[in-house]
Design a protein around this motif. Structure first.
Motif, PDB file in Angstrom:
ATOM      1  N   ASP A   1     -10.559  -6.250   2.285  1.00  0.00           N
ATOM      2  CA  ASP A   1      -9.301  -5.901   1.632  1.00  0.00           C
ATOM      3  C   ASP A   1      -8.638  -7.197   1.154  1.00  0.00           C
ATOM      4  N   SER A  58      -9.578  -3.619  -3.389  1.00  0.00           N
ATOM      5  CA  SER A  58      -8.557  -4.662  -3.286  1.00  0.00           C
ATOM      6  C   SER A  58      -8.128  -5.135  -4.662  1.00  0.00           C
ATOM      7  N   LYS A  60       0.827  -1.218   0.000  1.00  0.00           N
ATOM      8  CA  LYS A  60       0.000   0.000   0.000  1.00  0.00           C
ATOM      9  C   LYS A  60       0.859   1.265   0.000  1.00  0.00           C
TER      10      LYS A  60
END
Length: 314
Positions: free
Chosen positions: A217, A161, A43
């Motif tokens: 996620d 996601s 991320k």
């Protein structure tokens, strides 16, 4: 002494990072240089890379993902020589390599590896509702409705996601919809085919999916599957690897979960079967002062003895 730096994201299988760092150490000893591999959570990877691109300063070798070679084409060094050499030595390249690494006739990134997204299924649960593994999206809808009734719904993420994107692209393509035209430029998502795919996923959500998937996620489907609360999901084989290495058992029977996990092809839509692959490639920043050394290190990493070991662990 000289230092070569490499930035990749932290692999979901930590041993993969260890193998890469070992290659760096071995190569460094041979050459009398220091090779530093930096890993970063996926991320944080995108903003970190964008910052290096803006500053025109940072690592020498950078991981590219998906369409990154196109996005950063003006900042990626030409690697025609290395790609051609590796291709000749190891028996050529699959079309995916060119699609992800070649921009306007130039290789801007080196194909590294990709992992596919099969459908991971619990064969015991599918048998329990009197079914066989699904072949089409319609099969998934029918079987999913039965599984949801016994408290074992399907876990296809609809949250923010990568796994969810992988699943929904196969659905879009199966209905004849696409995000862009073949030219990669013209946006084609607004189409009757997309509307049909959306209507389908809405019905599947109501009848077969875990209601929480809208907030899932990339780790949520793994956790749900391994906890035994979800019966099918799109995922790389990491769920299976975790079930094996952690010796996870099925709560109801005490059997090893790995024995009742199967991986099958993504389902067919009305217009055919499509699959999504996560493609990872390696580029050299144009502003790197160590381009030749970077190529030498990559040549070493891709040698059969090293690379086979790397892939085996991954």
């Amino acid at each position: 002494s000289k230092e070569l730096t490499v930035l990749v994201w932290s692999h979901f299988i930590p041993d993969v990072d260890k193998v890469l760092k070992k290659h760096a150490e071995e190569f460094g000893k041979q050459k009398g240089v220091k090779v530093r591999i930096d890993t970063i959570a996926h991320k944080q990877f995108v903003p970190k890379k964008a910052a290096e691109a803006r500053a025109k300063s940072g690592h020498d070798i950078i991981m590219n993902y998906g369409a990154d070679a196109m996005v950063y084409k003006d900042l990626m060094a030409n690697v025609d020589d290395l790609v051609n050499e590796l291709s000749t030595k190891y028996g050529g390249l699959i079309p995916l390599a060119e699609e992800t690494c070649k921009v306007a006739g130039e290789w801007k990134s080196i194909p590294w590896y990709y992992y596919p997204y099969p459908l991971a299924v619990r064969t015991d649960l599918i048998e329990q509702v009197g079914e066989t593994p699904p072949d089409t999206w319609d099969d998934i809808l029918r079987i999913g409705a039965k599984l949801k009734k016994i408290g074992k719904p399907i876990g296809i993420q609809l949250g923010h996601s990568r796994d969810g994107n992988a699943a929904l692209r196969t659905l879009l393509w199966g209905y004849g919809a696409s995000i862009t035209a073949k030219d990669g430029e013209t946006i084609t998502i607004n189409s009757p085919e997309t509307e049909k795919a959306v209507a389908f996923i809405k019905k599947l959500y109501e009848e077969g999916l875990d209601p929480d998937v809208v907030s899932w996620d990339d780790g949520a489907n793994n956790r749900a599957f391994l906890a035994g609360t979800c019966s099918m999901t799109f995922n790389s084989p990491s769920i299976y690897k975790a079930a094996m290495s952690k010796k996870i058992t099925v709560k109801e029977t005490g059997k090893p979960m790995a024995e009742v996990i199967d991986h099958i092809l993504p389902p067919k839509g009305p217009l055919g079967r499509f699959a999504f692959a996560d493609s990872l490639t390696l580029g050299i920043w144009q502003f790197s002062k160590n381009k030749d050394l970077a190529k030498e290190f990559l040549r070493y990493h891709f040698e059969k003895a090293q690379f086979d070991k790397f892939l085996e662990v991954a």
